[in-house]
Write a protein that holds these residues in place. Structure first.
Motif, PDB file in Angstrom:
ATOM      1  N   PRO A 151       0.996  -0.739  -0.157  1.00 28.26           N
ATOM      2  CA  PRO A 151       0.248   0.247  -0.355  1.00 28.26           C
ATOM      3  C   PRO A 151       0.513   1.910  -0.382  1.00 28.26           C
ATOM      4  O   PRO A 151       2.477   1.326   0.565  1.00 28.26           O
ATOM      5  CB  PRO A 151      -1.235   0.088   0.805  1.00 28.26           C
ATOM      6  N   PHE A 152       0.418   2.438  -0.385  1.00 25.03           N
ATOM      7  CA  PHE A 152       1.074   3.669  -0.780  1.00 25.03           C
ATOM      8  C   PHE A 152       0.032   4.668  -1.133  1.00 25.03           C
ATOM      9  O   PHE A 152      -0.255   5.184  -1.743  1.00 25.03           O
ATOM     10  CB  PHE A 152       2.290   3.192  -2.046  1.00 25.03           C
ATOM     11  N   LYS A 153       0.003   5.853  -0.369  1.00 23.72           N
ATOM     12  CA  LYS A 153      -0.953   6.428   0.246  1.00 23.72           C
ATOM     13  C   LYS A 153      -2.004   6.594  -0.867  1.00 23.72           C
ATOM     14  O   LYS A 153      -2.330   6.815  -1.675  1.00 23.72           O
ATOM     15  CB  LYS A 153       0.160   7.725  -0.683  1.00 23.72           C
ATOM     16  N   GLY A 154      -2.768   5.429  -0.877  1.00 20.40           N
ATOM     17  CA  GLY A 154      -4.636   5.220  -0.984  1.00 20.40           C
ATOM     18  C   GLY A 154      -4.229   4.300  -2.140  1.00 20.40           C
ATOM     19  O   GLY A 154      -5.302   3.905  -2.575  1.00 20.40           O
ATOM     20  N   THR A 155      -3.336   3.763  -3.104  1.00 17.41           N
ATOM     21  CA  THR A 155      -3.029   3.022  -3.825  1.00 17.41           C
ATOM     22  C   THR A 155      -1.841   1.541  -3.505  1.00 17.41           C
ATOM     23  O   THR A 155      -2.116   1.448  -2.423  1.00 17.41           O
ATOM     24  CB  THR A 155      -3.133   3.675  -5.034  1.00 17.41           C
ATOM     25  N   ASN A 156      -2.047   0.873  -4.930  1.00 17.56           N
ATOM     26  CA  ASN A 156      -0.824   0.027  -4.133  1.00 17.56           C
ATOM     27  C   ASN A 156       0.084  -0.311  -5.192  1.00 17.56           C
ATOM     28  O   ASN A 156      -0.512  -0.093  -6.299  1.00 17.56           O
ATOM     29  CB  ASN A 156      -1.408  -1.826  -4.920  1.00 17.56           C
ATOM     30  N   ILE A 157       1.387  -0.336  -4.591  1.00 14.18           N
ATOM     31  CA  ILE A 157       2.459  -0.267  -5.672  1.00 14.18           C
ATOM     32  C   ILE A 157       2.578  -1.705  -5.737  1.00 14.18           C
ATOM     33  O   ILE A 157       3.223  -2.815  -5.028  1.00 14.18           O
ATOM     34  CB  ILE A 157       3.705   0.063  -5.466  1.00 14.18           C
ATOM     35  N   TYR A 158       3.218  -1.777  -7.514  1.00 15.49           N
ATOM     36  CA  TYR A 158       3.050  -3.347  -7.697  1.00 15.49           C
ATOM     37  C   TYR A 158       4.558  -3.676  -7.671  1.00 15.49           C
ATOM     38  O   TYR A 158       5.239  -2.471  -8.655  1.00 15.49           O
ATOM     39  CB  TYR A 158       2.218  -3.629  -9.168  1.00 15.49           C
ATOM     40  N   PHE A 159       5.422  -4.501  -7.713  1.00  9.93           N
ATOM     41  CA  PHE A 159       6.656  -4.805  -8.205  1.00  9.93           C
ATOM     42  C   PHE A 159       6.796  -6.611  -8.041  1.00  9.93           C
ATOM     43  O   PHE A 159       6.136  -7.131  -7.368  1.00  9.93           O
ATOM     44  CB  PHE A 159       7.440  -4.163  -6.706  1.00  9.93           C
ATOM     45  N   THR A 160       7.887  -6.422  -8.997  1.00 14.60           N
ATOM     46  CA  THR A 160       8.826  -8.392  -8.521  1.00 14.60           C
ATOM     47  C   THR A 160      10.103  -8.061  -8.004  1.00 14.60           C
ATOM     48  O   THR A 160      10.358  -7.437  -7.927  1.00 14.60           O
ATOM     49  CB  THR A 160       8.401  -8.990 -10.392  1.00 14.60           C
ATOM     50  N   SER A 192       5.674  -0.214 -18.721  1.00 18.53           N
ATOM     51  CA  SER A 192       5.580  -0.927 -17.298  1.00 18.53           C
ATOM     52  C   SER A 192       6.658  -2.239 -16.785  1.00 18.53           C
ATOM     53  O   SER A 192       7.608  -2.095 -17.349  1.00 18.53           O
ATOM     54  CB  SER A 192       4.577  -1.845 -17.117  1.00 18.53           C
ATOM     55  N   THR A 193       6.535  -2.934 -15.151  1.00 18.72           N
ATOM     56  CA  THR A 193       7.853  -4.089 -15.629  1.00 18.72           C
ATOM     57  C   THR A 193       7.767  -5.407 -16.649  1.00 18.72           C
ATOM     58  O   THR A 193       8.410  -6.195 -16.518  1.00 18.72           O
ATOM     59  CB  THR A 193       7.370  -4.794 -14.652  1.00 18.72           C
ATOM     60  N   HIS A 216       1.080   3.756 -13.229  1.00 21.59           N
ATOM     61  CA  HIS A 216       1.751   2.747 -14.379  1.00 21.59           C
ATOM     62  C   HIS A 216       1.516   1.351 -14.586  1.00 21.59           C
ATOM     63  O   HIS A 216       2.267   0.755 -12.979  1.00 21.59           O
ATOM     64  CB  HIS A 216       3.420   3.030 -15.585  1.00 21.59           C
ATOM     65  N   GLY A 217       1.581   0.550 -15.598  1.00 20.69           N
ATOM     66  CA  GLY A 217       1.103  -1.171 -15.027  1.00 20.69           C
ATOM     67  C   GLY A 217      -0.208  -1.131 -14.013  1.00 20.69           C
ATOM     68  O   GLY A 217      -0.971  -0.894 -14.539  1.00 20.69           O
ATOM     69  N   GLN A 218       0.852  -2.509 -12.726  1.00 18.64           N
ATOM     70  CA  GLN A 218      -0.334  -2.238 -11.964  1.00 18.64           C
ATOM     71  C   GLN A 218      -0.622  -1.714 -10.699  1.00 18.64           C
ATOM     72  O   GLN A 218      -0.681  -1.925  -9.657  1.00 18.64           O
ATOM     73  CB  GLN A 218      -0.282  -3.802 -11.695  1.00 18.64           C
ATOM     74  N   THR A 219       0.246  -0.534 -11.019  1.00 22.29           N
ATOM     75  CA  THR A 219       0.175   0.568  -9.980  1.00 22.29           C
ATOM     76  C   THR A 219      -0.261   1.709 -10.188  1.00 22.29           C
ATOM     77  O   THR A 219      -0.629   2.594 -11.168  1.00 22.29           O
ATOM     78  CB  THR A 219       1.940   1.208  -9.697  1.00 22.29           C
ATOM     79  N   GLY A 220      -1.487   1.937  -9.224  1.00 20.10           N
ATOM     80  CA  GLY A 220      -2.189   3.076  -9.361  1.00 20.10           C
ATOM     81  C   GLY A 220      -1.267   4.652  -9.440  1.00 20.10           C
ATOM     82  O   GLY A 220      -0.797   4.562  -9.328  1.00 20.10           O
ATOM     83  N   CYS A 221      -2.805   5.243  -9.112  1.00 23.30           N
ATOM     84  CA  CYS A 221      -2.611   6.533  -9.142  1.00 23.30           C
ATOM     85  C   CYS A 221      -3.044   7.240  -8.217  1.00 23.30           C
ATOM     86  O   CYS A 221      -3.490   6.958  -7.429  1.00 23.30           O
ATOM     87  CB  CYS A 221      -4.012   7.373 -10.526  1.00 23.30           C
ATOM     88  N   ILE A 222      -1.852   8.020  -7.376  1.00 18.62           N
ATOM     89  CA  ILE A 222      -2.440   9.643  -6.285  1.00 18.62           C
ATOM     90  C   ILE A 222      -2.555  10.603  -6.438  1.00 18.62           C
ATOM     91  O   ILE A 222      -2.899  11.377  -5.767  1.00 18.62           O
ATOM     92  CB  ILE A 222      -1.273   9.253  -5.265  1.00 18.62           C
TER      93      ILE A 222
END
Length: 258
Positions: A4-13, A30-31, A55-61
């Motif tokens: 979780p990050f500032k009301g959205t989610n950050i995607y990573f591998t 994206s990744t 971008h990708g699977q990470t949302g906007c803030i």
């Protein structure tokens, strides 16, 4: 994986073991762009690929994603993974984010590579072009994406890498309109960070395409004059991870292992 990050989610591998290598994609990417390189790199290193804001699977803030905000998101992922120091490679916009991270936390970097990227800010002319681009995007962002990505390749390579371009366009079309505009707004207002090429303790490398349609090669050469920065030149365009894949892999390996 996500955090979780500032009301959205950050995607990573996160793959492999060893010294940490953080890969940051560019605008409209994206990744996914690292999928060809990631398997080889993860044989020797711990490879973390992050979807940047919007971008990708990470949302906007927000309606503007500054390079500092994107760097903060990267920092959050590394803190979550308990990674103290890493080598960071940023493609295009990802390079701007890596520089913002480096400015804030220089001691957390072993190395920084700008891949088809620059440490300078947008010129007045470039800022005007960003504004025009935003208006075009608002009218038809799918058409913009198709043209923009194709034009990042060296003209003669647009046929050679036709299928790769189709794939990049298909992935880019998943980028939400807000994410596209927020990134353009953020790139437009980014700071000049050329000083970091001269006054930071970690090793540095810039990889530039001699026929890059976006970044003037001669300007990049001047940028590294007098700085302890290794300049690697490829003969093609802005998309070195596709146009010069094997050479890029070798350059990254040499840079990290040196």
């Amino acid at each position: 994986m996500t955090i979780p990050f500032k009301g959205t989610n950050i995607y990573f591998t996160d793959s492999g073991k060893g010294s940490a290598l953080v890969l940051l994609h560019g605008f409209l990417e994206s990744t996914e762009i690292w999928h060809q390189l990631q398997p080889e790199l993860s044989k020797k290193f711990r490879v973390i690929c992050i979807d940047l804001l919007g971008h990708g699977q990470t949302g906007c803030i927000g309606y503007v994603h500054s390079m500092e905000q994107m760097a903060e998101a990267v920092e959050a992922v590394l803190k979550h993974l308990r990674i103290r120091r890493s080598t960071m490679i940023g493609h295009s916009m990802g390079g701007y984010v890596a520089l913002a991270f480096a400015e804030k936390k220089p001691d957390d970097l072993k190395g920084l590579c700008l891949l088809n990227s620059t440490a300078s800010a947008d010129s007045a002319e470039k800022k005007i072009n960003r504004e025009r681009t935003i208006e075009v995007v608002k009218k038809n962002h799918h058409t913009f994406i198709k043209i923009a990505i194709t034009n990042l390749f060296r003209p003669k390579n647009r046929i050679i890498f036709k299928e790769s371009i189709k794939t990049l366009i298909a992935h880019a079309k998943k980028t939400p309109l807000q994410g596209i505009i927020a990134a353009l707004e953020g790139m437009k207002i980014r700071d000049d960070r050329e000083a970091l090429l001269h006054f930071t303790p970690f090793k540095k490398m810039i990889i530039a395409g001699k026929k890059d349609p976006v970044l003037d090669y001669n300007t990049i050469v001047k940028q590294v004059e007098g700085a302890q920065v290794k300049l690697v030149t490829f003969p093609d365009g802005h998309m070195s991870f596709t146009e010069n894949e094997s050479e890029l892999l070798q350059a990254i390996m040499r840079f990290i292992e040196k």
